[in-house]
Design an enzyme around this catalytic site. Structure first.
Site, mmCIF file in Angstrom:
data_model
loop_
_atom_site.group_PDB
_atom_site.id
_atom_site.type_symbol
_atom_site.label_atom_id
_atom_site.label_comp_id
_atom_site.label_asym_id
_atom_site.label_seq_id
_atom_site.Cartn_x
_atom_site.Cartn_y
_atom_site.Cartn_z
ATOM 1 N N ASP A 1 -8.313 -6.239 -6.232
ATOM 2 C CA ASP A 1 -7.626 -4.388 -5.602
ATOM 3 C C ASP A 1 -7.967 -3.264 -6.314
ATOM 4 O O ASP A 1 -7.133 -3.039 -7.039
ATOM 5 C CB ASP A 1 -6.285 -4.728 -5.498
ATOM 6 C CG ASP A 1 -5.952 -3.862 -4.372
ATOM 7 O OD1 ASP A 1 -6.712 -3.333 -3.839
ATOM 8 O OD2 ASP A 1 -5.166 -3.696 -4.006
ATOM 9 N N SER B 1 0.967 -0.852 -0.374
ATOM 10 C CA SER B 1 -0.010 0.198 0.086
ATOM 11 C C SER B 1 0.916 1.207 -0.383
ATOM 12 O O SER B 1 1.771 1.040 -1.040
ATOM 13 C CB SER B 1 -1.080 -0.278 1.501
ATOM 14 O OG SER B 1 -2.491 0.073 0.908
ATOM 15 N N HIS C 1 -6.332 -6.844 -1.647
ATOM 16 C CA HIS C 1 -5.459 -6.073 -1.757
ATOM 17 C C HIS C 1 -3.906 -6.547 -0.652
ATOM 18 O O HIS C 1 -3.790 -7.339 0.549
ATOM 19 C CB HIS C 1 -6.215 -4.648 -0.225
ATOM 20 C CG HIS C 1 -5.172 -3.858 -0.504
ATOM 21 N ND1 HIS C 1 -4.582 -2.578 -1.660
ATOM 22 C CD2 HIS C 1 -4.675 -2.685 0.431
ATOM 23 C CE1 HIS C 1 -3.783 -1.789 -1.212
ATOM 24 N NE2 HIS C 1 -3.726 -1.650 0.400
#
Length: 493
Positions: A431, A179, A456
């Site tokens: 994602d 991320s 994710h």
């Protein structure tokens, strides 16, 4: 006239992926200087040393020469050889202990690589506060909360570790992050190539910035996830916004909806936009954590939670508004009350929690400007165009600062990154943050790995017996690249 802006979404649309990491319910319990935790997807106990480094507050000026204690965690149980590799996690916007306990990939490959594990905390998060309790008190102190300063922290810490750890002087360091942490790992390799020999940037939307990708792509992927998980699923979510407007047009409707959703506080007219925003965030988070096994990443969820959600939303177009919203209420409970332990649902407690949010608000309001928009046609949400001026005004009202819309492209190169090397960009096909990720290999050393069945940063999670073959293959490929980089580094020493 443009669609009215809801109270938070101008900022919230770009916050969802960052603050989702840091749920209060997932903070493990501290056991002295070592931590031992278990979770649904963590099959063994973990242990590590908690250490602190006197880090410079300002790496780029000379007037502020104060320091702060940057926290970092170390596990060296498999690091036995001189100049053995170091896997270095570039901490995100939250407590580093949480990331340490939820980045199972590093723990799973440490023995094979005979690697030391280091998890470095990002300044202004967790315990790494440059000005202690005053760090968030005003814009003057917050001025040092930038990705550039954080990257310099990591580079300086790596140099310190290699200098002071016996046998680590020539250790190859590989940056790993997911991320925002994945963005940092890629940027660390770009900005400080002498500090790390390579980087794994998992689910890292380094191109989710102005004029790099269409602002609506993120929500298109969310919609595709629901459309492919059940007949009429995304269509009925799209229809639900009008149904909400119809039902909430009367006082009786407000009362009915509050009861139907089991809300802790009855809805008032002024709560309608907050209620819709809460639902929108729920659908987004389900897309991010659509894992193939039971997990407790944001909430306690079943395997493939979107498929479970969609079992409640397979209506034909002729159902009434209340029938449709009954299905929506049942679908929402999959996310918020899968275990059945919640007495009521509180829309003021968002799907992503509250921890770490102020820090990322500030970062979003300065350099991390990530345009998001919806049109209600190619996605299943109400139309909400991107409005930079409204976003800027909201930031100024919150912090007295205005964002620099194109700064990320200037400082990190935007899409012109072909001169760099040894970076893996992994993205999950499920994602929504794949929209801003690098999804095609740029060169032999700037490699894109797509995990079709992955949400994710699934590849950074612990190995699980229910992992799809696509993520198993991705992890194998990632480790092979690590070994190649380590070998190349040894040959040029």
């Amino acid at each position: 006239m443009p669609a009215p802006l809801r109270p938070v979404p101008v900022l919230a649309l770009i916050l969802l992926f960052f603050i989702s990491f840091y749920e209060a319910t997932l903070k493990p319990h501290l056991l002295g200087r070592h931590r031992v935790t278990r979770s649904l997807s963590q099959p063994r106990a973990l242990s590590y040393k908690t250490l602190y480094f006197d880090q410079q507050i300002d790496h780029f000026g000379f007037l502020e020469n104060g320091t702060f204690k940057q926290r970092y965690l170390v596990n060296d149980q498999h690091w036995h050889q001189k100049n053995g590799p170091i896997l270095f996690y570039t901490g995100n916007e939250g407590d580093i202990e949480w990331f340490c306990n939820n980045t199972g990939f590093m723990w799973d490959v440490a023995e094979e690589l005979e690697a030391m594990l280091v998890f470095a905390e990002h300044r202004y998060y967790g315990q790494s506060m440059p000005f202690g309790d005053e760090s968030y008190s005003n814009a003057k102190y917050l001025n040092y909360l930038t990705s550039e300063q954080a990257l310099a922290d990591f580079a300086v810490l790596i140099k310190y570790l290699k200098k002071t750890t016996p046998g680590a002087q020539n250790s190859p360091v590989i940056a790993i992050g997911g991320s925002y942490g994945g963005m940092l790992s890629a940027w660390l390799r770009m900005k400080y190539p002498s500090a790390v020999i390579g980087a794994l940037a998992a689910s890292a939307p380094i191109w989710q910035f102005t004029d790099m990708v269409p602002c609506g792509d993120f929500y298109k992927i969310v919609t595709q996830d629901f459309a492919s998980s059940g007949i009429n699923c995304s269509k009925n979510i799209r229809r639900s916004w009008t149904a909400i407007n119809n039902v909430l047009s009367t006082a009786e409707g407000l009362q009915w909806l509050s009861k139907e959703f089991g809300l802790c506080s009855p809805l008032k007219e002024e709560d309608v936009n907050d209620f819709k925003g809460w639902l929108q965030e729920t659908w987004v988070n389900l897309a991010m954590v659509d894992y193939p096994y039971e997990a407790n990443f944001l909430q306690h969820l079943p395997p493939w939670p979107i498929k479970v959600v969609c079992t409640h939303l397979q209506f034909d177009t002729g159902v009434s508004d209340k029938q449709l919203l009954h299905g929506i209420s049942q679908a929402v409970r999959v996310y918020y009350n899968y275990t059945g332990s919640s007495v009521c649902l509180n829309i003021s407690e968002t799907a992503t929690g509250n921890l770490g949010i102020r820090g990322w608000f500030y970062q979003s309001c300065t350099e991390m400007v990530m345009p998001m928009c919806t049109d209600g046609i190619q996605d299943m949400f109400e139309p909400e165009p991107w409005n930079f001026q409204a976003f800027s005004d909201e930031c100024y009202g919150l912090f007295g600062v205005r964002p620099r819309e194109n700064w990320a492209e200037t400082v990190y190169g935007g899409k012109n990154i072909h001169a760099h090397s040894n970076i893996i960009f992994s993205n999950g096909g499920l994602d929504p943050w794949m929209s801003g990720g690098v999804t095609k290999s740029i060169s032999d050393t700037l490699v894109a790995i797509i995990i079709p069945d992955g949400a994710h940063h699934l590849d950074l999670r612990f190995n699980n017996q229910h992992d799809p073959q696509s993520v198993i293959s991705a992890r194998t490929l990632e480790v092979n690249y690590f070994k190649r980089w380590i070998k190349q580094n040894a040959s040029v020493r």
